[in-house]
Design a protein around this motif. Structure first.
Motif, mmCIF file in Angstrom:
data_model
loop_
_atom_site.group_PDB
_atom_site.id
_atom_site.type_symbol
_atom_site.label_atom_id
_atom_site.label_comp_id
_atom_site.label_asym_id
_atom_site.label_seq_id
_atom_site.Cartn_x
_atom_site.Cartn_y
_atom_site.Cartn_z
ATOM 1 N N ASP A 63 0.847 -1.186 0.000
ATOM 2 C CA ASP A 63 0.000 0.000 0.000
ATOM 3 C C ASP A 63 0.878 1.229 0.000
ATOM 4 O O ASP A 63 1.424 1.609 1.022
ATOM 5 C CB ASP A 63 -0.896 -0.004 1.239
ATOM 6 N N PRO A 64 1.050 1.862 -1.134
ATOM 7 C CA PRO A 64 1.932 3.029 -1.170
ATOM 8 C C PRO A 64 1.270 4.210 -0.463
ATOM 9 O O PRO A 64 0.048 4.305 -0.461
ATOM 10 C CB PRO A 64 2.092 3.308 -2.664
ATOM 11 N N PRO A 65 2.062 5.086 0.150
ATOM 12 C CA PRO A 65 1.474 6.238 0.835
ATOM 13 C C PRO A 65 0.743 7.124 -0.161
ATOM 14 O O PRO A 65 1.142 7.217 -1.322
ATOM 15 C CB PRO A 65 2.675 6.961 1.434
ATOM 16 N N ALA A 66 -0.334 7.756 0.324
ATOM 17 C CA ALA A 66 -1.150 8.565 -0.571
ATOM 18 C C ALA A 66 -0.378 9.770 -1.077
ATOM 19 O O ALA A 66 0.127 10.561 -0.297
ATOM 20 C CB ALA A 66 -2.411 9.025 0.143
ATOM 21 N N GLY A 67 -0.281 9.884 -2.371
ATOM 22 C CA GLY A 67 0.243 11.097 -2.994
ATOM 23 C C GLY A 67 1.706 11.368 -2.747
ATOM 24 O O GLY A 67 2.315 10.880 -1.797
ATOM 25 N N GLY A 68 2.298 12.133 -3.625
ATOM 26 C CA GLY A 68 3.666 12.598 -3.422
ATOM 27 C C GLY A 68 4.699 11.495 -3.532
ATOM 28 O O GLY A 68 4.392 10.335 -3.750
ATOM 29 N N ASP A 121 -1.485 6.948 10.302
ATOM 30 C CA ASP A 121 -1.177 6.567 8.929
ATOM 31 C C ASP A 121 0.251 6.966 8.568
ATOM 32 O O ASP A 121 0.997 6.198 7.954
ATOM 33 C CB ASP A 121 -2.172 7.239 7.978
#
Lengths: 313, 306
Positions: free
Chosen positions: A17-22, A301
Motif C-alpha cells: 500500500d503506497p502512501p497517498a500522494g507525493g 497513517d
C-alpha cells in the motif's frame, strides 16, 4: 478468517500500500537515517493531526482556565424566555444546551472524557492484544491455535452490539466504558501481532538465541517484543481513533458515559430533540469527535508509512 | 471439498461459542428476569415457583443446554417488556434492515470504487491527495453525526427528503447514504491500492506494448482484476454493517432490527439485545464463510487452505 469490524485494520490493506500522494518519503536509504520526528515533520497531514491532538489535550487540561462556567451548572441566563437553548453569541461562543449550560465548557470538559477513554481503553486493548498475539505466535501449537480460535470467536460478535451487551451488564461509568471498549477492541491488534510474531520466531536470530540456550522469557522480552514495538505504536495511534468513535457512539446510544459527566457523544444524545431548531448542539460536538478521530488517523497513517517494516514497498 | 467441510464445521463451532458467550452474559446480568415477569407485588413463593417453572434454579450448564436446544429449534426466547417471541419480533423487522443494508452496500461500492479508481489513476497528484483525505474523513466521521447532519441539511432545511420513517424510495436515500459513508472511506482506500497493484502487473505492460488503447486496457484488463477482490470484502464487512444499522436505524427511525435493538437498550430488554446479537453473529460468520469460499474462485492464485 479476516474481519475489519470497524477497526483500523482496514487502513492495513495489504503489503503493497503506497502512501497517498507525493514521493515516498521512506524511500531512499538517506531518508531512513533521519530521525522519526524529522520524517514526520515533512508530512503536512501528520503535523495537522499532531496540532489537533495537542489542542485537544490543552483544552482538556486547561478547561477550568479557558472557561469561566462550570460544566454541569445550568444557567438561568443560558436559556431564552421560553426555555429554549441560545445560539452562539458573545457570552456563549458555541451557544447553550437544553439545560442552559455553556456548550463550549461542556465540549472542553468532554475532551477529558474522550482522551481518558481513548488512552485507557486503547492501552488496555493493546496490552491484551500484544499478550495474546505474541504468546500465540511464539508458542504456536495447541496454546497458539486455542488462543487464535478464541480470537476468531470474538470477531464473530458485532463490536457495537457486544459493547452494548457488556455496558448493559455493568452499570456504565467512565472506567467501565473504557474497559468495555478494551474488551471489544483487542482482537484486531492480537491478530496483527500474532502474524508478526509468527514470522519473527522463525527468523535465524531467534533460532540462534535458542541454540545458545536462551530461555523462553528472555527471547520473548528481549528479542520478540522490541521488534513488535513499531507495530504496537502504529496500532496504538490508529486504535485511539476507533476508540474515540466507539465511545461517542455508545454515549450517543445512552449506554456509554452517563450525564451529567460531559462526553461528546452524550452531549448529542441529550440535545437530540432540539437539533432541528438548535443544530449547533449537534454540529459542534460532532465536529470535535470528527477532528480528534481524524487527527489520530492522520498521525497513525504517517507513522505506519514511516515505521511499519511490513508496509514498506 | 474437505476444506469446505472443515470450514463449515468451524463456522458451526464459532456459532456455538457465540451462543455460549451470549448466554453467559445473560446469566451474569444483575437484573432478575423472574422479578420482571412476576411483577413487584409477587410473594417469595410465587417468585420461587416461576423460577422453578422456567428452570432458572438449575445449574448453569443445565440451563445453557436447554437454552442451546431451544436456539437450535429457532427459539430465541421471549422479550420481558414486549411479551412476544424474540424470533418473531426479529423476523418481522429483518426485511427492512436487509433493504437498508443492500442500499448501503450499493452506496459504498458506487462511491468507494469510483473514488478509489480515480485516485489510483491520478496517483501522486493533488486529486489523489484530496480524495484520500476525503476517505480518511469518511472513516473518522461518527455515523450518528453524519446522519443527523444529512437530516438537518436535506430534510429540515431543504425539504428534499422526509425527516424519518419508512415506505418510499425517498425514505431510503438518507439512511442508505449515512450507512454507506463509512464503507466508502474503507473501499476507496482498498480500491486505490488494488488498482495500483494491478496496473504494475506484467500483463498490463504487455497490453500497453501491444498498442491497445488506454481505455481498452483499463476496462478489459485492469478493472475486473482490481475490483473482484474488493467485492469479496463485502462478506467480511457484514460486522461493520451490523454495528452501523443500530446507529443509522435509531437516527432515522427505520423499523429494522437495529432500531429493535436500540429500543431494547433503552428498556434493558436483554433477550432482544441477545437475539439481535446472535442473528448478527450468524450473518457475520456466513459473510466470512462466503468471502473465504468466493475468493479462490475470483483469484485462482489463492488456494483453498487453512
Amino acid at each position: 478468517m479476516v474481519n475489519r469490524n470497524a477497526s483500523p485494520a482496514a487502513t492495513h490493506p495489504g503489503p503493497a500500500d503506497p502512501p497517498a500522494g507525493g514521493a515516498d518519503p521512506a524511500g531512499s536509504g538517506e531518508e531512513r537515517r533521519r530521525s522519526l520526528p524529522a520524517r514526520l515533520a515533512r508530512r503536512p497531514l501528520a503535523i495537522l493531526g499532531i496540532l489537533v491532538i495537542l489542542a485537544c489535550v490543552a483544552g482538556a487540561v486547561f478547561a477550568p482556565v479557558l472557561t469561566s462556567y462550570e460544566p454541569d451548572v445550568p444557567l438561568f441566563e443560558g436559556l431564552t424566555l421560553t426555555g429554549a437553548p441560545l445560539p452562539p453569541d458573545a457570552d456563549f461562543p458555541l451557544g447553550t444546551d437544553l439545560l442552559g449550560r455553556d456548550l463550549l465548557t461542556r465540549i472542553l470538559y468532554g475532551a477529558r472524557t474522550s482522551l481518558i477513554i481513548g488512552i485507557a481503553a486503547n492501552g488496555t486493548a493493546l496490552v491484551i492484544g500484544t499478550l495474546i498475539g505474541a504468546v500465540a505466535g511464539f508458542f504456536g501449537g495447541f496454546i497458539g491455535s486455542a488462543l487464535m480460535r478464541f480470537t476468531d470467536l470474538m470477531m464473530a460478535f458485532p463490536a457495537l452490539l457486544l459493547a452494548i451487551c457488556l455496558a448493559a451488564i455493568f452499570q456504565p461509568s467512565l472506567w467501565i466504558v473504557a474497559m468495555v471498549i478494551a474488551l471489544v477492541n483487542w482482537v484486531q491488534a492480537a491478530r496483527v501481532l500474532y502474524t508478526e510474531t509468527r514470522a519473527l520466531s522463525q527468523r535465524e536470530f531467534i533460532e540462534a538465541e535458542r541454540a545458545m540456550g536462551a530461555g523462553t522469557a528472555r527471547i520473548l522480552l528481549r528479542h520478540i517484543v522490541p521488534h513488535l514495538v513499531p507495530t504496537i505504536i502504529v496500532w496504538g495511534t490508529l486504535g485511539i481513533s476507533t476508540t474515540v468513535l466507539l465511545e461517542a457512539t455508545l454515549s450517543y446510544l445512552g449506554v456509554g458515559v452517563q450525564p451529567p459527566t460531559p462526553s461528546w457523544g452524550n452531549i448529542i444524545f441529550e440535545n437530540q430533540t432540539y437539533f432541528q431548531s438548535a443544530p449547533w448542539l449537534v454540529f459542534f460536538p460532532g465536529a470535535a469527535i470528527l477532528a480528534l478521530a481524524l487527527a489520530f488517523n492522520f498521525v497513525g497513517d504517517a507513522l505506519r508509512d514511516e515505521l511499519d517494516p511490513t508496509q514498506r514497498d | 471439498m474437505a476444506y469446505i467441510a472443515k470450514r463449515l464445521l468451524f463456522s458451526a463451532l464459532i456459532l456455538v461459542g457465540v451462543s455460549f458467550i451470549t448466554f453467559a452474559l445473560l446469566y451474569l446480568l444483575p437484573a432478575d428476569p423472574v422479578r420482571q415477569i412476576a411483577g413487584r407485588s409477587a410473594t417469595a413463593q410465587t417468585v420461587e415457583n416461576i423460577r422453578h417453572q422456567l428452570g432458572l434454579d438449575q445449574p448453569f450448564f443445565v440451563q445453557y443446554a436447554r437454552y442451546f436446544w431451544s436456539l437450535v429449534q429457532g427459539d430465541l426466547g421471549r422479550s420481558y417488556v414486549q411479551r412476544a417471541e424474540v424470533s418473531s419480533l426479529i423476523a418481522a423487522r429483518l426485511p427492512a434492515s436487509l433493504l437498508l443494508m443492500a442500499a448501503g452496500i450499493v452506496v459504498e461500492l458506487v462511491f468507494g470504487l469510483t473514488l478509489g479508481i480515480v485516485a489510483a489513476l491520478r496517483r501522486g497528484t493533488a486529486t489523489d491527495q484530496a480524495l484520500m483525505i476525503t476517505s480518511f474523513t469518511a472513516v473518522s466521521a461518527p455515523q450518528f453525526v453524519v446522519g443527523l447532519l444529512l437530516l438537518y441539511v436535506f430534510a429540515v432545511e431543504l425539504g428534499w427528503f422526509p425527516i424519518g420513517g419508512y415506505g418510499t424510495f425517498a425514505h431510503l436515500v438518507l439512511p442508505a447514504v449515512t450507512l454507506g459513508v463509512l464503507g466508502m472511506g474503507w473501499y476507496s482506500r482498498m480500491m486505490r491500492s488494488s488498482m495500483i497493484e494491478v496496473l504494475r502487473q506484467d500483463y498490463i505492460r504487455t497490453a500497453r506494448a501491444k498498442g491497445l488503447p488506454r481505455l481498452t486496457i483499463f476496462v478489459r484488463h485492469a478493472m475486473p482484476n482490481a475490483i473482484l477482490p474488493i467485492i469479496a470484502m463485502i462478506g467480511i464487512d457484514i460486522g461493520l454493517f451490523m454495528s452501523g444499522i443500530v446507529v443509522v436505524e435509531s437516527v432515522f427511525g427505520w423499523p429494522g432490527i437495529g432500531q429493535l435493538a436500540w429500543q431494547a437498550i433503552q428498556r434493558v430488554d436483554i433477550p432482544i439485545i441477545m437475539g439481535v446479537t446472535l442473528v448478527s453473529a450468524c450473518a457475520i460468520v456466513l459473510g466470512n464463510l462466503l468471502a473465504d469460499l468466493v475468493t479462490p474462485l475470483i483469484d485462482p492464485r489463492i488456494k483453498l487452505r487453512d
